[in-house]
Design a protein around this motif. Structure first.
Motif, PDB file in Angstrom:
ATOM      1  N   THR A  94       0.830  -1.203   0.000  1.00  0.00           N
ATOM      2  CA  THR A  94       0.000   0.000   0.000  1.00  0.00           C
ATOM      3  C   THR A  94       0.863   1.251   0.000  1.00  0.00           C
ATOM      4  OG1 THR A  94      -1.792  -1.155   1.127  1.00  0.00           O
ATOM      5  CG2 THR A  94      -1.780   1.251   1.273  1.00  0.00           C
ATOM      6  N   ARG A  95       1.934   1.245   0.814  1.00  0.00           N
ATOM      7  CA  ARG A  95       2.854   2.393   0.822  1.00  0.00           C
ATOM      8  C   ARG A  95       3.399   2.673  -0.579  1.00  0.00           C
ATOM      9  NH1 ARG A  95       8.232   0.620   3.121  1.00  0.00           N
ATOM     10  NH2 ARG A  95       8.146  -0.346   1.039  1.00  0.00           N
ATOM     11  N   ASP A  96       3.834   1.606  -1.248  1.00  0.00           N
ATOM     12  CA  ASP A  96       4.451   1.785  -2.566  1.00  0.00           C
ATOM     13  C   ASP A  96       3.425   2.215  -3.611  1.00  0.00           C
ATOM     14  OD1 ASP A  96       6.764   1.017  -1.319  1.00  0.00           O
ATOM     15  OD2 ASP A  96       6.738  -1.040  -2.110  1.00  0.00           O
ATOM     16  N   MET A  97       2.185   1.770  -3.475  1.00  0.00           N
ATOM     17  CA  MET A  97       1.149   2.153  -4.435  1.00  0.00           C
ATOM     18  C   MET A  97       0.716   3.601  -4.226  1.00  0.00           C
ATOM     19  SD  MET A  97       0.570  -0.448  -6.448  1.00  0.00           S
ATOM     20  CE  MET A  97      -1.077  -0.210  -7.118  1.00  0.00           C
ATOM     21  N   PRO A 104       4.296   8.941  -1.399  1.00  0.00           N
ATOM     22  CA  PRO A 104       4.613   9.722  -0.191  1.00  0.00           C
ATOM     23  C   PRO A 104       3.409  10.030   0.685  1.00  0.00           C
ATOM     24  CG  PRO A 104       5.731  10.620  -2.121  1.00  0.00           C
ATOM     25  CD  PRO A 104       4.768   9.597  -2.635  1.00  0.00           C
ATOM     26  N   ASN A 105       2.219  10.032   0.107  1.00  0.00           N
ATOM     27  CA  ASN A 105       1.026  10.365   0.893  1.00  0.00           C
ATOM     28  C   ASN A 105       0.522   9.213   1.757  1.00  0.00           C
ATOM     29  OD1 ASN A 105       0.927  12.971  -0.188  1.00  0.00           O
ATOM     30  ND2 ASN A 105      -0.245  12.270  -1.969  1.00  0.00           N
ATOM     31  N   SER A 106       1.147   8.072   1.658  1.00  0.00           N
ATOM     32  CA  SER A 106       0.676   6.911   2.427  1.00  0.00           C
ATOM     33  C   SER A 106       0.889   7.081   3.920  1.00  0.00           C
ATOM     34  CB  SER A 106       1.400   5.646   1.962  1.00  0.00           C
ATOM     35  OG  SER A 106       2.761   5.665   2.383  1.00  0.00           O
ATOM     36  N   GLY A 107       1.859   7.893   4.301  1.00  0.00           N
ATOM     37  CA  GLY A 107       2.162   8.057   5.718  1.00  0.00           C
ATOM     38  C   GLY A 107       2.945   6.903   6.314  1.00  0.00           C
ATOM     39  N   ILE A 108       3.436   6.012   5.469  1.00  0.00           N
ATOM     40  CA  ILE A 108       4.175   4.837   5.936  1.00  0.00           C
ATOM     41  C   ILE A 108       5.620   4.957   5.480  1.00  0.00           C
ATOM     42  CG2 ILE A 108       4.365   2.329   5.852  1.00  0.00           C
ATOM     43  CD1 ILE A 108       1.382   2.222   5.202  1.00  0.00           C
ATOM     44  N   GLY A 109       6.539   4.762   6.409  1.00  0.00           N
ATOM     45  CA  GLY A 109       7.952   4.798   6.083  1.00  0.00           C
ATOM     46  C   GLY A 109       8.511   3.400   5.923  1.00  0.00           C
ATOM     47  N   ASN A 110       9.544   3.072   6.704  1.00  0.00           N
ATOM     48  CA  ASN A 110      10.099   1.724   6.685  1.00  0.00           C
ATOM     49  C   ASN A 110       9.067   0.730   7.216  1.00  0.00           C
ATOM     50  OD1 ASN A 110      13.306   1.948   6.240  1.00  0.00           O
ATOM     51  ND2 ASN A 110      12.600   3.714   7.431  1.00  0.00           N
ATOM     52  N   VAL A 111       9.090  -0.470   6.677  1.00  0.00           N
ATOM     53  CA  VAL A 111       8.238  -1.544   7.188  1.00  0.00           C
ATOM     54  C   VAL A 111       9.154  -2.653   7.687  1.00  0.00           C
ATOM     55  CG1 VAL A 111       6.475  -3.255   6.655  1.00  0.00           C
ATOM     56  CG2 VAL A 111       6.334  -0.965   5.647  1.00  0.00           C
ATOM     57  N   ASN A 164       8.640 -15.618   0.122  1.00  0.00           N
ATOM     58  CA  ASN A 164       8.533 -15.774  -1.322  1.00  0.00           C
ATOM     59  C   ASN A 164       7.918 -14.529  -1.960  1.00  0.00           C
ATOM     60  OD1 ASN A 164       8.754 -17.520  -3.687  1.00  0.00           O
ATOM     61  ND2 ASN A 164       6.523 -17.608  -3.644  1.00  0.00           N
ATOM     62  N   ASN A 165       6.876 -13.993  -1.338  1.00  0.00           N
ATOM     63  CA  ASN A 165       6.212 -12.803  -1.874  1.00  0.00           C
ATOM     64  C   ASN A 165       7.085 -11.562  -1.720  1.00  0.00           C
ATOM     65  OD1 ASN A 165       3.369 -11.693  -2.769  1.00  0.00           O
ATOM     66  ND2 ASN A 165       4.145 -10.291  -1.211  1.00  0.00           N
ATOM     67  N   ALA A 166       7.792 -11.469  -0.586  1.00  0.00           N
ATOM     68  CA  ALA A 166       8.619 -10.290  -0.333  1.00  0.00           C
ATOM     69  C   ALA A 166       9.673 -10.117  -1.416  1.00  0.00           C
ATOM     70  CB  ALA A 166       9.284 -10.406   1.037  1.00  0.00           C
ATOM     71  N   ALA A 167      10.322 -11.229  -1.788  1.00  0.00           N
ATOM     72  CA  ALA A 167      11.366 -11.152  -2.804  1.00  0.00           C
ATOM     73  C   ALA A 167      10.810 -10.700  -4.146  1.00  0.00           C
ATOM     74  CB  ALA A 167      12.045 -12.511  -2.944  1.00  0.00           C
ATOM     75  N   GLU A 168       9.631 -11.155  -4.487  1.00  0.00           N
ATOM     76  CA  GLU A 168       9.000 -10.787  -5.757  1.00  0.00           C
ATOM     77  C   GLU A 168       8.518  -9.344  -5.736  1.00  0.00           C
ATOM     78  OE1 GLU A 168       7.089 -10.896  -9.499  1.00  0.00           O
ATOM     79  OE2 GLU A 168       8.610 -12.202  -8.603  1.00  0.00           O
ATOM     80  N   GLN A 169       7.977  -8.899  -4.588  1.00  0.00           N
ATOM     81  CA  GLN A 169       7.370  -7.574  -4.511  1.00  0.00           C
ATOM     82  C   GLN A 169       8.417  -6.474  -4.579  1.00  0.00           C
ATOM     83  OE1 GLN A 169       3.992  -6.955  -1.804  1.00  0.00           O
ATOM     84  NE2 GLN A 169       5.205  -5.375  -0.790  1.00  0.00           N
ATOM     85  N   GLY A 170       9.552  -6.682  -3.909  1.00  0.00           N
ATOM     86  CA  GLY A 170      10.592  -5.661  -3.903  1.00  0.00           C
ATOM     87  C   GLY A 170      10.223  -4.490  -3.016  1.00  0.00           C
ATOM     88  N   GLY A 171      11.011  -3.439  -3.082  1.00  0.00           N
ATOM     89  CA  GLY A 171      10.766  -2.253  -2.278  1.00  0.00           C
ATOM     90  C   GLY A 171      11.275  -2.409  -0.860  1.00  0.00           C
ATOM     91  N   ASN A 172      11.139  -1.338  -0.097  1.00  0.00           N
ATOM     92  CA  ASN A 172      11.626  -1.333   1.284  1.00  0.00           C
ATOM     93  C   ASN A 172      10.855  -2.327   2.152  1.00  0.00           C
ATOM     94  OD1 ASN A 172      10.831  -0.083   4.133  1.00  0.00           O
ATOM     95  ND2 ASN A 172      12.979   0.431   3.737  1.00  0.00           N
ATOM     96  N   LEU A 173      11.553  -3.299   2.674  1.00  0.00           N
ATOM     97  CA  LEU A 173      10.978  -4.255   3.610  1.00  0.00           C
ATOM     98  C   LEU A 173      12.138  -4.876   4.384  1.00  0.00           C
ATOM     99  CD1 LEU A 173       8.424  -5.714   4.657  1.00  0.00           C
ATOM    100  CD2 LEU A 173       8.882  -7.506   2.973  1.00  0.00           C
ATOM    101  N   ILE A 174      12.125  -4.698   5.699  1.00  0.00           N
ATOM    102  CA  ILE A 174      13.215  -5.164   6.560  1.00  0.00           C
ATOM    103  C   ILE A 174      12.688  -6.295   7.427  1.00  0.00           C
ATOM    104  CG2 ILE A 174      14.846  -4.518   8.381  1.00  0.00           C
ATOM    105  CD1 ILE A 174      14.452  -1.570   7.265  1.00  0.00           C
ATOM    106  N   ILE A 175      13.283  -7.461   7.277  1.00  0.00           N
ATOM    107  CA  ILE A 175      12.858  -8.632   8.037  1.00  0.00           C
ATOM    108  C   ILE A 175      13.927  -8.922   9.081  1.00  0.00           C
ATOM    109  CG2 ILE A 175      12.286 -11.085   7.928  1.00  0.00           C
ATOM    110  CD1 ILE A 175      11.586 -10.535   4.901  1.00  0.00           C
ATOM    111  N   VAL A 176      13.595  -8.717  10.357  1.00  0.00           N
ATOM    112  CA  VAL A 176      14.517  -8.996  11.446  1.00  0.00           C
ATOM    113  C   VAL A 176      14.232 -10.400  11.952  1.00  0.00           C
ATOM    114  CG1 VAL A 176      15.324  -8.307  13.737  1.00  0.00           C
ATOM    115  CG2 VAL A 176      14.644  -6.560  12.069  1.00  0.00           C
TER     116      VAL A 176
END
Length: 729
Positions: A170-173, A176-183, A202-214
């Motif tokens: 949703t942030r990427d779609m 800047p108006n999404s109000g969401i920064g890092n996920v 599997n989905n994260a790799a395909e989707q791309g964009g900022n996503l941090i998995i700790v």
């Protein structure tokens, strides 16, 4: 997640301790210089009202904050209980997350969210851990109703990456108006074993964009680590993150490794490096579960549970420990159960800590009846090579002890937090001629609904399911078992048994697991709802069963109810009910498992109490007798799969009311089927159509409401049921 709780519930974080003595228990063990004080501004934690306060600290104050948090967790565990071990391991990581990221604009999703106690302390809820009078203000899991810093109500496991993918999408779609920064998705403490976690990767790799998995790698699940991925993870740890195969790289994900997962400075540096990254990345942090428990006092022969305070000459507050690096996969650190003797490292006991006030108390129903089932199955292993007990997590909470597991060997399989796999796996065992028994908590089984329908039921697989913590309880809103009857009893081909005594419970287990080809073996799967608090209390105190005193014969002949329904008058013919066995249902003289048991024959009122509600049926019958001179018929249906039409037809004569009692969701539940039976089989003689009153729970989520309060809310008390009955006369 895991819980429960239990719920000490392993899965609910609902065991609150009352009384001044309990509130001060063990606080004398904590050095006065840093004893948490909710009213003393000299302590850092008491001054943290939001993540902004964490950012305002000097760099050299972060370690001191971590020490105070760790001390608070230890004291809280003694007084209140909870998922202390996982949070002790996450202290530095959580402080670093809030030091680097800007919550709630940066969205942090905790999974399993029982790792979120420290997060709650740093987002305005520290007083709920510092002040015993406020312990009940927060749940053991994230909850947006508590704070804008909590993204989801999460009590199960494996979903953080999928949820984070959705936030990031949703942030990427929206831009800047999404109000969401890092996920940021925080996963670990066993949750990576869930199949849905791999779907998210599997989905994260395909989707791309900022996503941090700790990935919080504390070398633990709920119990030990079992599964093929843990060997490669161990090699990654041993190599400093360079070994191959790297399962995260295999998904196409960027990867960073942090060995010093309990070093707040190292973690701050690692998170600063990936902040605002433009592609998905996994930050693999190696932490110590239970970091801060006394690593020395780990002897299995200790008689009481304790956890000493942090060693305060340590700069991090974390003891060195040798309770790590067991051979892969490790099976046991020789703890007893999941709520005794918590200590650092690979220790199942650090998953859930009961408060000191609970030490020495008798087993709760889950452990009591779980141990009983395992004791009944174990002697059969030698002669039945296909008999296998499968646990998709929290084995100790359900009475599947370390000792049993070690003796069972290949007859016991821990699949990790993998309910869907566990049920499908059991169906495969059954198809090959084996006898699988799948045991876990009712609310966890919801995650395998499709497998119950397809692999198990549609294929008529001889799977036995032990359904723990079914029915009403004081659990949190993610671990309630109030929906198990509506789920299991409405799946075609499933037999759901609801025993009301240890004897019936073991008889049900023997029947459900009878070897294929046995004369009375079921034709398909069977679910056994493990008895709960009301049943165990009645077994320990027979006065709670005032009608029978708990003395129920297999076939009480005095319970015969003659039936004479004339088809000419519009009725339905039915055979006479002899004892508890319908003539139409007898097979070679064997007591049929689906026939209802009539424990007292009376008139005017018939009370049918399902499972945990059965003691209430006897208690209500006693009140009607004492106060109104009514001798009610009392029935134990013993199952909720089908209706015993012979018994229901017999009640037309001499009974104006039929009362159903159940400790689960009323809508879509069992009692409504009795109402529907009489509505759909209406006879022309109006006097022979009894009025049906259904008592059960509303269709709602409840959060840490005591069982007594729930019973009062839903009218499941002697006074309320009696008043409703007499009002109708």
């Amino acid at each position: 997640m895991r819980s429960a709780s239990g719920n000490g519930f392993d899965s609910s974080d609902s065991f609150a301790v009352s009384g001044a003595a309990e509130r001060t228990a063990r606080l004398h063990d904590i050095p006065p210089s840093i004893t948490p004080s909710h009213g003393d501004d000299s302590h850092l934690l008491s001054r943290i009202a939001s993540p902004a306060d964490v950012k305002a600290l000097a760099p050299n104050e972060l370690a001191e904050l971590c020490r105070e948090i760790r001390t608070t967790l230890l004291a809280y565990g003694h007084q209140h209980g909870g998922h202390i071990g996982s949070n002790l391991g996450m202290v530095e990581a959580t402080v670093a997350l809030h030091r680097v990221f800007d919550s709630p604009r940066d969205r942090i999703v905790f999974d399993v969210s029982h790792q979120s106690y420290v997060h709650k302390m740093l987002t305005g809820r520290a007083a709920a851990y510092l002040d015993p009078d406020r312990f009940s203000e927060v749940t053991g899991f994230t909850n947006p109703d508590e704070s804008k810093h909590d993204q989801f109500v999460l009590g199960h496991t494996g979903t953080s990456i999928s949820l984070a993918c959705g936030l990031a999408k949703t942030r990427d779609m929206e831009g800047p108006n999404s109000g969401i920064g890092n996920v940021i998705a925080v996963i670990g403490d066993g949750s990576l074993s869930s199949g849905v976690a791999f779907e998210g990767l599997n989905n994260a790799a395909e989707q791309g964009g900022n996503l941090i998995i700790v990935f919080n790698d504390n070398e633990m699940s709920i119990a030990g680590d079992f599964g093929g991925m843990y060997g490669p993870l161990a090699r990654l740890r041993a190599s400093g993150g360079t070994a191959q195969p790297n399962l995260f790289n295999a998904f196409g994900l960027d990867y960073r490794y942090v060995e010093a997962g309990n070093d707040v400075s190292a973690l701050v540096a690692a998170f600063e490096e990936v902040r605002d990254i433009d592609h998905p990345v996994v930050v693999h942090i190696h932490t110590l579960k239970g970091a801060g428990y006394d690593g020395e006092e780990t002897h299995a022969d200790r008689q009481t549970a304790s956890a000493s305070p942090v060693s305060f000459d340590s700069p991090t507050g974390v003891h060195p420990t040798d309770n790590v690096n067991h051979s892969e996969p490790w099976h046991s650190d020789h703890c007893n159960l999941s709520d005794h003797e918590p200590h650092e490292g690979q220790c199942e006991a650090s998953h859930w800590q009961n408060p000191d006030a609970a030490i020495g108390k008798p087993d709760d129903p889950r452990k009591h009846y779980g141990k009983m089932a395992m004791a009944a199955l174990e002697p059969r292993f030698a002669a039945e090579p296909g008999l296998v007990v499968i646990s998709p997590a929290t084995p100790g909470s359900n009475g599947i002890t370390h000792e049993f597991r070690e003796r069972a060997g290949a007859h016991y399989v821990d699949t990790g937090i993998t309910e869907s796999h566990a049920v499908a796996y059991a169906a495969g065992i059954a198809r090959a001629g084996g006898t699988p028994v799948v045991a876990t908590t009712a609310s966890f089984f919801q995650r395998a609904y499709d497998q119950f329908f397809q692999e198990m039921s549609l294929n008529r697989s001889r799977v036995t399911v032990l359904d723990f913590l079914g029915g009403l309880s004081g659990s949190d809103n993610t671990h309630s078992g109030a929906y198990d009857v509506t789920m299991f009893s409405n799946i075609p081909g499933v037999t759901m048994l609801v025993p009301t005594s240890a004897r019936d419970y073991l008889a049900d287990l023997a029947w459900a697991t009878a070897p294929a080809g046995s004369a009375d073996a079921p034709a398909g799967p069977a679910v056994i709802r493990v008895p709960g608090e009301a049943i165990l209390a009645a077994e320990r105190d027979a006065t709670l069963l005032p009608v029978t005193g708990g003395q129920i014969a297999d076939r009480p002949q005095s319970a015969s109810l003659p039936v004479s329904v004339s088809s000419a008058s519009g009725g339905i013919s039915a055979a006479t009910v002899r004892g508890t066995v319908s003539v139409t249902a007898q097979r070679a003289g064997v007591r049929h498992m689906l026939d209802w048991r009539v424990n007292q024959t009376g008139s005017q009122v018939a009370i049918i109490g399902l499972g945990n509600a059965y003691p209430l049926a006897e208690q209500t019958a006693a009140a009607l007798s004492d106060d109104y001179g009514i001798t009610a018929t009392v029935i134990d249906p013993r199952q909720c799969t089908s209706l015993d039409s012979d018994v229901l037809e017999s009640l037309r004569d001499g009974h104006q009311q039929v009362i159903t009692l159940e400790d689960g969701q009323l809508e879509g539940g069992w009692g409504e089927k009795v109402t529907a039976y009489y509505a759909n089989h209406h006879v022309s003689d109006g006097s022979r159509n009894p009025r049906v009153l259904n008592f059960g729970a509303a269709k709602e989520f409840t959060d840490r409401v005591s069982l007594g309060e729930l019973n009062e809310r839903y009218g499941l008390t002697v006074e309320q049921v009696t008043e409703a009955i007499t009002r109708c006369f």
